[in-house]
Design a protein around this motif. Structure first.
Motif, PDB file in Angstrom:
ATOM      1  N   THR A  18       0.683  -1.994   0.287  1.00  0.00           N
ATOM      2  CA  THR A  18      -0.227  -0.413  -0.083  1.00  0.00           C
ATOM      3  C   THR A  18       0.530   1.571  -0.008  1.00  0.00           C
ATOM      4  OG1 THR A  18      -0.078  -0.197   2.477  1.00  0.00           O
ATOM      5  CG2 THR A  18      -2.048  -1.073   1.261  1.00  0.00           C
ATOM      6  N   ARG A  19       1.768   0.856   0.297  1.00  0.00           N
ATOM      7  CA  ARG A  19       2.888   2.234   0.050  1.00  0.00           C
ATOM      8  C   ARG A  19       2.798   3.061  -0.969  1.00  0.00           C
ATOM      9  NH1 ARG A  19       7.069   2.689   3.289  1.00  0.00           N
ATOM     10  NH2 ARG A  19       7.106   0.328   3.852  1.00  0.00           N
ATOM     11  N   GLU A  33      -6.854  -9.534   1.830  1.00  0.00           N
ATOM     12  CA  GLU A  33      -7.843  -8.902   1.241  1.00  0.00           C
ATOM     13  C   GLU A  33      -8.219  -7.781   2.340  1.00  0.00           C
ATOM     14  OE1 GLU A  33     -10.087  -7.847  -2.863  1.00  0.00           O
ATOM     15  OE2 GLU A  33      -9.302  -9.557  -2.065  1.00  0.00           O
ATOM     16  N   LEU A  34      -8.863  -8.348   3.301  1.00  0.00           N
ATOM     17  CA  LEU A  34      -9.960  -7.577   4.408  1.00  0.00           C
ATOM     18  C   LEU A  34      -9.224  -6.695   5.601  1.00  0.00           C
ATOM     19  CD1 LEU A  34     -12.294  -6.715   5.734  1.00  0.00           C
ATOM     20  CD2 LEU A  34     -12.351  -8.645   7.396  1.00  0.00           C
ATOM     21  N   SER A  35      -8.043  -7.274   5.821  1.00  0.00           N
ATOM     22  CA  SER A  35      -6.935  -6.837   6.618  1.00  0.00           C
ATOM     23  C   SER A  35      -6.194  -5.239   5.654  1.00  0.00           C
ATOM     24  CB  SER A  35      -6.307  -7.355   7.404  1.00  0.00           C
ATOM     25  OG  SER A  35      -5.316  -8.477   6.634  1.00  0.00           O
ATOM     26  N   GLU A  43      -7.710   3.215   7.361  1.00  0.00           N
ATOM     27  CA  GLU A  43      -6.961   4.016   8.562  1.00  0.00           C
ATOM     28  C   GLU A  43      -5.940   4.890   8.623  1.00  0.00           C
ATOM     29  OE1 GLU A  43      -6.030   1.143  11.386  1.00  0.00           O
ATOM     30  OE2 GLU A  43      -8.071   0.516  11.937  1.00  0.00           O
ATOM     31  N   ALA A  44      -4.960   4.570   7.156  1.00  0.00           N
ATOM     32  CA  ALA A  44      -4.002   5.484   6.653  1.00  0.00           C
ATOM     33  C   ALA A  44      -5.080   6.313   6.312  1.00  0.00           C
ATOM     34  CB  ALA A  44      -3.289   5.278   5.878  1.00  0.00           C
ATOM     35  N   LEU A  45      -6.461   6.279   5.520  1.00  0.00           N
ATOM     36  CA  LEU A  45      -6.957   7.508   4.357  1.00  0.00           C
ATOM     37  C   LEU A  45      -7.752   8.111   5.704  1.00  0.00           C
ATOM     38  CD1 LEU A  45      -8.334   5.655   1.518  1.00  0.00           C
ATOM     39  CD2 LEU A  45      -6.378   6.901   1.780  1.00  0.00           C
ATOM     40  N   GLN A  46      -8.157   7.717   6.920  1.00  0.00           N
ATOM     41  CA  GLN A  46      -8.353   8.733   8.262  1.00  0.00           C
ATOM     42  C   GLN A  46      -7.339   9.585   8.331  1.00  0.00           C
ATOM     43  OE1 GLN A  46     -11.866   9.054   9.275  1.00  0.00           O
ATOM     44  NE2 GLN A  46     -10.774  10.438  10.285  1.00  0.00           N
ATOM     45  N   ALA A  47      -6.049   8.324   9.068  1.00  0.00           N
ATOM     46  CA  ALA A  47      -5.328  10.266   9.259  1.00  0.00           C
ATOM     47  C   ALA A  47      -4.838  10.895   8.322  1.00  0.00           C
ATOM     48  CB  ALA A  47      -3.721   9.036   9.470  1.00  0.00           C
ATOM     49  N   LEU A  48      -4.626  10.574   7.121  1.00  0.00           N
ATOM     50  CA  LEU A  48      -4.674  11.520   5.769  1.00  0.00           C
ATOM     51  C   LEU A  48      -5.638  12.804   6.236  1.00  0.00           C
ATOM     52  CD1 LEU A  48      -3.221   9.824   2.876  1.00  0.00           C
ATOM     53  CD2 LEU A  48      -2.101  11.448   4.352  1.00  0.00           C
ATOM     54  N   ARG A  68     -17.590   1.923   8.083  1.00  0.00           N
ATOM     55  CA  ARG A  68     -17.676   3.073   8.113  1.00  0.00           C
ATOM     56  C   ARG A  68     -17.383   3.971   9.846  1.00  0.00           C
ATOM     57  NH1 ARG A  68     -20.102   7.360   6.551  1.00  0.00           N
ATOM     58  NH2 ARG A  68     -18.052   8.045   7.365  1.00  0.00           N
ATOM     59  N   GLN A  69     -16.548   2.519  10.499  1.00  0.00           N
ATOM     60  CA  GLN A  69     -15.874   3.090  11.293  1.00  0.00           C
ATOM     61  C   GLN A  69     -14.849   3.187  11.654  1.00  0.00           C
ATOM     62  OE1 GLN A  69     -17.925   2.155  14.245  1.00  0.00           O
ATOM     63  NE2 GLN A  69     -19.672   2.470  13.269  1.00  0.00           N
TER      64      GLN A  69
END
Length: 366
Positions: free
Chosen positions: A205-206, A243-245, A252-257, A284-285
């Protein structure tokens, strides 16, 4: 008639939309040499009643578009063509985001200016694609990017985003779905790298996150969205154990951004969605900003998913092809027009800008 949530305004801290209907990104393949034609101005203006328009795939480079006549935004002529489109949409009171793509191993050199396909690894897509001689040719073996080249492509996304903002777009959507370059890095079936861009979830995902960070730095987090297609089998990309993880990590990384939105692309096969409800609840969580979903929705199923609060906005593709006044039809319970699939990618203006809007004073709601 009852008021549908779909047609009510949507307001968040960072964007206000006249309704919750989005025109999904499609690729109608109308741009010769990547330059939006005059008909594209009309096409988007006709559909400016959407809360948000998302453009056709826009190639970030000369070898970036998977299909013939994909629009681009890497030349001045292309940028000026898009400026006319954006100005036309804004004149109608609409909002429009540019979807930016590098197709990677999807395509053919005959389409992509005789340049080779690129990819994380030398793994060919086992499919054919239509080429300029109107035949279908096998997609060719891509050239794997070496580690030193990857920052060049991160920078290409950033420059494309800058070009889009210069053209007047309200924001940009990074295409990280549908088996294109960013998705090829994410999926271990297309990424066999052994450097820092392959192997672990963090490494695969880098590239995605480096692109997102640079685009956010260029245009601002409140003007950036991303398209993702978790669990979707396309262009030889198959399910994999992590795939899920992997997608939980991405969320979570996009939320941090703190980007503006995530746009999920769903596919319905045998009446089963590729994105299950429990994943949307999970998403959503993990991601608190705007969530859009597209793919296979009727007005009724879109209304249902909005009422359940799994997503904030719903995007329509085929329905927007044949119903340029889709929001007004939904608002007034007017029957929807059928589309002609034979004109999706062919036919000039036929099936492109000739679907009529309904004059509201001449029709009876059903």
């Amino acid at each position: 008639m009852s008021q549908k949530k779909l047609v009510t305004p949507f307001t968040s801290e960072n964007i206000s939309l006249s309704n919750r209907v989005v025109m999904a990104p499609m690729n109608r393949r109308k741009a010769i040499e990547g330059v939006p034609p005059a008909s594209m101005i009309t096409y988007y203006q006709q559909r400016a009643g959407a809360g948000l328009l998302i453009t056709d795939n826009i190639a970030i480079s000369s070898n970036g578009g998977a299909y013939m006549n994909t629009p681009g935004i890497y030349t001045e002529a292309q940028k000026q063509g898009w400026k006319k489109v954006v100005d036309g949409v804004h004149a109608k009171g609409g909002k429009i985001f540019a979807q930016l793509v590098q197709a990677g191993r999807v395509g053919h050199p005959a389409i992509q200016h005789n340049e080779p396909l690129i990819a994380p690894s030398a793994i060919q897509v086992n499919e054919t694609i239509r080429t300029p001689d109107n035949t279908y040719q096998p997609m060719t073996m891509p050239i794997p990017l070496n580690t030193a080249e990857i920052p060049v492509w991160v920078a290409a996304f950033r420059q494309a985003a800058a070009n889009a903002m210069e053209a007047g777009f309200d924001g940009v959507e990074i295409h990280a779905a549908h088996g294109f370059l960013i998705d090829q890095f994410i999926n271990p079936h297309s990424n066999h790298r052994t450097d820092e861009y392959g192997g672990s979830i963090e490494n695969r995902t880098r590239f995605l996150l480096e692109v997102m960070k640079e685009v956010v730095a260029e245009v601002g987090k409140n003007k950036v969205g991303i398209r993702l297609s978790p669990f979707r089998e396309i262009y030889d990309l198959k399910p994999y154990p992590e795939e899920l993880s992997t997608h939980e990590y991405i969320l979570e990384a996009l939320q941090a951004l703190d980007i503006l939105y995530i746009h999920f692309s769903n596919a319905v096969t045998n009446e089963q969605p590729s994105i299950p409800t429990d994943f949307l609840q999970n998403a959503r969580q993990r991601f608190k900003n705007i969530i859009i979903i597209a793919g296979g929705f009727t007005v009724e199923s879109a209304e249902e998913i909005l009422q359940r609060q799994y997503v904030n906005l719903v995007a329509f593709g085929k329905l927007y092809i044949s119903n340029p006044d889709l929001v007004e039809r939904i608002k007034n319970d007017i029957p929807l027009a059928d589309w002609d699939e034979t004109t999706f990618y062919h036919g000039g203006d036929k099936g492109y800008i000739d679907y009529p809007a309904i004059a509201l004073d001449n029709c009876v709601p059903q």
